[in-house]
Design a protein around this motif. Structure first.
Motif, PDB file in Angstrom:
ATOM      1  N   ASN A   3     -12.964  -0.090  -1.359  1.00  0.00           N
ATOM      2  CA  ASN A   3     -12.410  -1.361  -1.791  1.00  0.00           C
ATOM      3  C   ASN A   3     -12.619  -1.541  -3.289  1.00  0.00           C
ATOM      4  O   ASN A   3     -11.755  -2.093  -3.976  1.00  0.00           O
ATOM      5  CB  ASN A   3     -13.114  -2.488  -1.033  1.00  0.00           C
ATOM      6  CG  ASN A   3     -13.057  -2.244   0.459  1.00  0.00           C
ATOM      7  OD1 ASN A   3     -12.015  -1.880   0.967  1.00  0.00           O
ATOM      8  ND2 ASN A   3     -14.173  -2.425   1.140  1.00  0.00           N
ATOM      9  N   LYS A   7      -8.651  -1.221  -3.082  1.00  0.00           N
ATOM     10  CA  LYS A   7      -8.033  -2.343  -2.386  1.00  0.00           C
ATOM     11  C   LYS A   7      -7.678  -3.437  -3.366  1.00  0.00           C
ATOM     12  O   LYS A   7      -8.525  -4.044  -3.977  1.00  0.00           O
ATOM     13  CB  LYS A   7      -8.988  -2.845  -1.316  1.00  0.00           C
ATOM     14  CG  LYS A   7      -8.378  -3.912  -0.429  1.00  0.00           C
ATOM     15  CD  LYS A   7      -7.517  -3.303   0.628  1.00  0.00           C
ATOM     16  CE  LYS A   7      -8.349  -2.653   1.687  1.00  0.00           C
ATOM     17  NZ  LYS A   7      -7.580  -2.287   2.845  1.00  0.00           N
ATOM     18  N   THR A   9      -5.497  -6.935  -3.737  1.00  0.00           N
ATOM     19  CA  THR A   9      -4.754  -7.912  -2.969  1.00  0.00           C
ATOM     20  C   THR A   9      -3.992  -8.920  -3.821  1.00  0.00           C
ATOM     21  O   THR A   9      -3.064  -9.539  -3.337  1.00  0.00           O
ATOM     22  CB  THR A   9      -5.693  -8.686  -2.036  1.00  0.00           C
ATOM     23  OG1 THR A   9      -6.705  -9.300  -2.805  1.00  0.00           O
ATOM     24  CG2 THR A   9      -6.318  -7.757  -1.008  1.00  0.00           C
ATOM     25  N   TYR A  33     -11.097  -8.646  -3.365  1.00  0.00           N
ATOM     26  CA  TYR A  33     -11.109  -7.452  -2.540  1.00  0.00           C
ATOM     27  C   TYR A  33     -11.347  -7.813  -1.079  1.00  0.00           C
ATOM     28  O   TYR A  33     -11.878  -8.863  -0.756  1.00  0.00           O
ATOM     29  CB  TYR A  33     -12.219  -6.487  -2.998  1.00  0.00           C
ATOM     30  CG  TYR A  33     -12.298  -6.363  -4.486  1.00  0.00           C
ATOM     31  CD1 TYR A  33     -11.278  -5.725  -5.180  1.00  0.00           C
ATOM     32  CD2 TYR A  33     -13.350  -6.919  -5.203  1.00  0.00           C
ATOM     33  CE1 TYR A  33     -11.331  -5.627  -6.559  1.00  0.00           C
ATOM     34  CE2 TYR A  33     -13.392  -6.822  -6.570  1.00  0.00           C
ATOM     35  CZ  TYR A  33     -12.386  -6.177  -7.250  1.00  0.00           C
ATOM     36  OH  TYR A  33     -12.426  -6.089  -8.598  1.00  0.00           O
ATOM     37  N   ASP A  38      -9.861   0.883   3.667  1.00  0.00           N
ATOM     38  CA  ASP A  38      -8.437   1.054   3.406  1.00  0.00           C
ATOM     39  C   ASP A  38      -7.755   1.687   4.614  1.00  0.00           C
ATOM     40  O   ASP A  38      -8.295   2.584   5.267  1.00  0.00           O
ATOM     41  CB  ASP A  38      -8.226   1.960   2.182  1.00  0.00           C
ATOM     42  CG  ASP A  38      -8.549   1.258   0.887  1.00  0.00           C
ATOM     43  OD1 ASP A  38      -8.100   0.125   0.698  1.00  0.00           O
ATOM     44  OD2 ASP A  38      -9.284   1.850   0.068  1.00  0.00           O
ATOM     45  N   ASN A  39      -6.569   1.213   4.893  1.00  0.00           N
ATOM     46  CA  ASN A  39      -5.716   1.732   5.963  1.00  0.00           C
ATOM     47  C   ASN A  39      -4.825   2.802   5.339  1.00  0.00           C
ATOM     48  O   ASN A  39      -3.876   2.488   4.621  1.00  0.00           O
ATOM     49  CB  ASN A  39      -4.894   0.587   6.548  1.00  0.00           C
ATOM     50  CG  ASN A  39      -4.034   1.001   7.725  1.00  0.00           C
ATOM     51  OD1 ASN A  39      -3.705   2.174   7.896  1.00  0.00           O
ATOM     52  ND2 ASN A  39      -3.641   0.031   8.532  1.00  0.00           N
ATOM     53  N   ASP A  64       1.982  -2.248   7.111  1.00  0.00           N
ATOM     54  CA  ASP A  64       0.902  -2.748   6.257  1.00  0.00           C
ATOM     55  C   ASP A  64      -0.179  -1.725   5.940  1.00  0.00           C
ATOM     56  O   ASP A  64      -1.352  -2.077   5.718  1.00  0.00           O
ATOM     57  CB  ASP A  64       0.259  -4.005   6.864  1.00  0.00           C
ATOM     58  CG  ASP A  64       1.203  -5.191   6.880  1.00  0.00           C
ATOM     59  OD1 ASP A  64       2.029  -5.294   5.952  1.00  0.00           O
ATOM     60  OD2 ASP A  64       1.122  -6.000   7.814  1.00  0.00           O
ATOM     61  N   ASP A  66      -2.317   0.466   3.522  1.00  0.00           N
ATOM     62  CA  ASP A  66      -2.703   0.289   2.122  1.00  0.00           C
ATOM     63  C   ASP A  66      -2.289   1.491   1.284  1.00  0.00           C
ATOM     64  O   ASP A  66      -1.920   1.348   0.119  1.00  0.00           O
ATOM     65  CB  ASP A  66      -4.223   0.107   2.012  1.00  0.00           C
ATOM     66  CG  ASP A  66      -4.698  -1.141   2.721  1.00  0.00           C
ATOM     67  OD1 ASP A  66      -4.165  -2.228   2.428  1.00  0.00           O
ATOM     68  OD2 ASP A  66      -5.592  -1.034   3.584  1.00  0.00           O
ATOM     69  N   ASP A 146       2.372  -0.263  -3.830  1.00  0.00           N
ATOM     70  CA  ASP A 146       1.635   0.230  -2.676  1.00  0.00           C
ATOM     71  C   ASP A 146       0.913   1.520  -3.038  1.00  0.00           C
ATOM     72  O   ASP A 146       1.241   2.183  -4.019  1.00  0.00           O
ATOM     73  CB  ASP A 146       2.582   0.460  -1.498  1.00  0.00           C
ATOM     74  CG  ASP A 146       3.184  -0.835  -0.985  1.00  0.00           C
ATOM     75  OD1 ASP A 146       2.418  -1.675  -0.480  1.00  0.00           O
ATOM     76  OD2 ASP A 146       4.412  -1.012  -1.095  1.00  0.00           O
ATOM     77  N   THR A 184      -3.398   2.208  -7.377  1.00  0.00           N
ATOM     78  CA  THR A 184      -2.525   2.618  -6.277  1.00  0.00           C
ATOM     79  C   THR A 184      -2.104   4.081  -6.343  1.00  0.00           C
ATOM     80  O   THR A 184      -1.196   4.492  -5.621  1.00  0.00           O
ATOM     81  CB  THR A 184      -1.266   1.730  -6.217  1.00  0.00           C
ATOM     82  OG1 THR A 184      -0.602   1.746  -7.487  1.00  0.00           O
ATOM     83  CG2 THR A 184      -1.617   0.304  -5.836  1.00  0.00           C
ATOM     84  N   ASP A 284      -4.249  -1.579  11.539  1.00  0.00           N
ATOM     85  CA  ASP A 284      -4.064  -2.929  10.981  1.00  0.00           C
ATOM     86  C   ASP A 284      -4.481  -3.987  11.992  1.00  0.00           C
ATOM     87  O   ASP A 284      -5.133  -4.977  11.622  1.00  0.00           O
ATOM     88  CB  ASP A 284      -2.602  -3.112  10.577  1.00  0.00           C
ATOM     89  CG  ASP A 284      -2.359  -4.423   9.846  1.00  0.00           C
ATOM     90  OD1 ASP A 284      -3.015  -4.650   8.809  1.00  0.00           O
ATOM     91  OD2 ASP A 284      -1.540  -5.234  10.325  1.00  0.00           O
TER      92      ASP A 284
END
Length: 288
Positions: A3, A7, A9, A33, A38-39, A64, A66, A146, A184, A284
């Motif tokens: 994160n 991550k 947001t 954060y 993270d996905n 969704d 990440d 993304d 990213t 998710d």
């Protein structure tokens, strides 16, 4: 890819920071954060669409994820493409289109030849006509908004591919600047020397990681921590103690490929930084 590194947001806040004159470190870019891992979509949503295709990437982002992880190799005419295997046999109709080219090593084909192949029908008829995408196409599909995780695949076959990847990322200066600021863009390799080579070439704002098919020991983690930002390990070789050892050395920990809710939940509770999955929608739901 923790994160703290990845991550983000509050995209608007980051864009404002980019537009300003003051440089913003990647860990500051988002402004806030999540506490969850993270996905990371393995080759896109590879459990529901043909791996490493734009269809799988789009589905992962719709679900969704990440980050989308793609594996990158090089064609015989020097183009970078998203593809996992050394040969084209498993996930394309190369045997039908080029019957005389057995064993269909991807490195023996030009991009124009790859464009003739169907990389979707093997997964399901609804994906007929999907093509092997170039790295440039993947970048355009994901955009800086993304996450994109590039896995340098089979680097021993492709001398200099690390520099080629960096050149491709840098080709769109605006994309590369924003992706660095937002955290990213990330790069890893199963070949630690390849990952280290990329780390020496790339800006510090691009996190780099080493992936392992085994459980790295403390000595190996210590050595890799001198240049890497994270390690990635198979779920089958993961041990709980690895999280503390890696975090103590400033390394984040990703685990893959994790496809059941119970496994995802357990790893999230252990504090891993990223979970790589074929089913980002399932992850998710677990993380919500």
């Amino acid at each position: 890819m923790s994160n703290s590194l990845l991550k983000r947001t509050l995209v608007v806040s980051a864009l404002v920071a980019v537009a300003g004159a003051t440089a913003v470190a990647p860990a500051q870019a988002g402004g806030s954060y999540h506490d969850e891992p993270d996905n990371i979509a393995h080759h896109g949503a590879a459990g529901e669409a043909p791996e490493n295709t734009l269809a799988a990437i789009d589905l992962a982002l719709d679900q969704d994820a990440d980050f989308v992880e793609v594996e990158v190799q090089r064609t015989s005419d020097g183009k970078l493409v998203a593809f996992e295997d050394i040969t084209l046999a498993r996930t394309t109709n190369a045997e039908e289109v080029f019957p005389e080219r057995n064993p269909w090593f991807i490195s023996d084909f030009t991009l124009a030849e790859l464009r003739q192949l169907d990389a979707g029908s093997w997964f399901g008829p609804e994906f007929a006509g999907e093509r092997i995408p170039t790295l440039r196409e993947v970048i355009r599909e994901v955009t800086y908004r993304d996450g994109l995780l590039i896995d340098i695949t089979n680097p021993g076959i492709y001398p200099g591919i690390e520099a080629d990847i960096l050149e491709e990322l840098s080709a769109d200066r605006w994309y590369f600047l924003l992706a660095q600021r937002l955290g990213t863009i990330v790069v890893q390799s199963w070949d630690a020397e390849s990952a280290r080579t990329f780390s020496t070439l790339a800006p510090a704002a691009v996190p780099v990681g080493a992936a392992y098919g085994y459980r790295p020991g403390v000595d190996e983690l210590t050595a890799v921590s001198e240049w890497a930002d994270f390690v990635s390990v198979f779920q089958g070789t993961f041990e709980d103690a690895l999280v503390g050892e890696a975090h103590g050395l400033g390394l984040d920990v990703n685990v893959h490929t994790v496809n059941t809710p119970a496994q995802m939940d357990a790893l999230a509770d252990l504090g891993v930084d990223g979970i790589v999955t074929d089913f980002p929608a399932v992850l998710d739901d677990v993380l919500d």
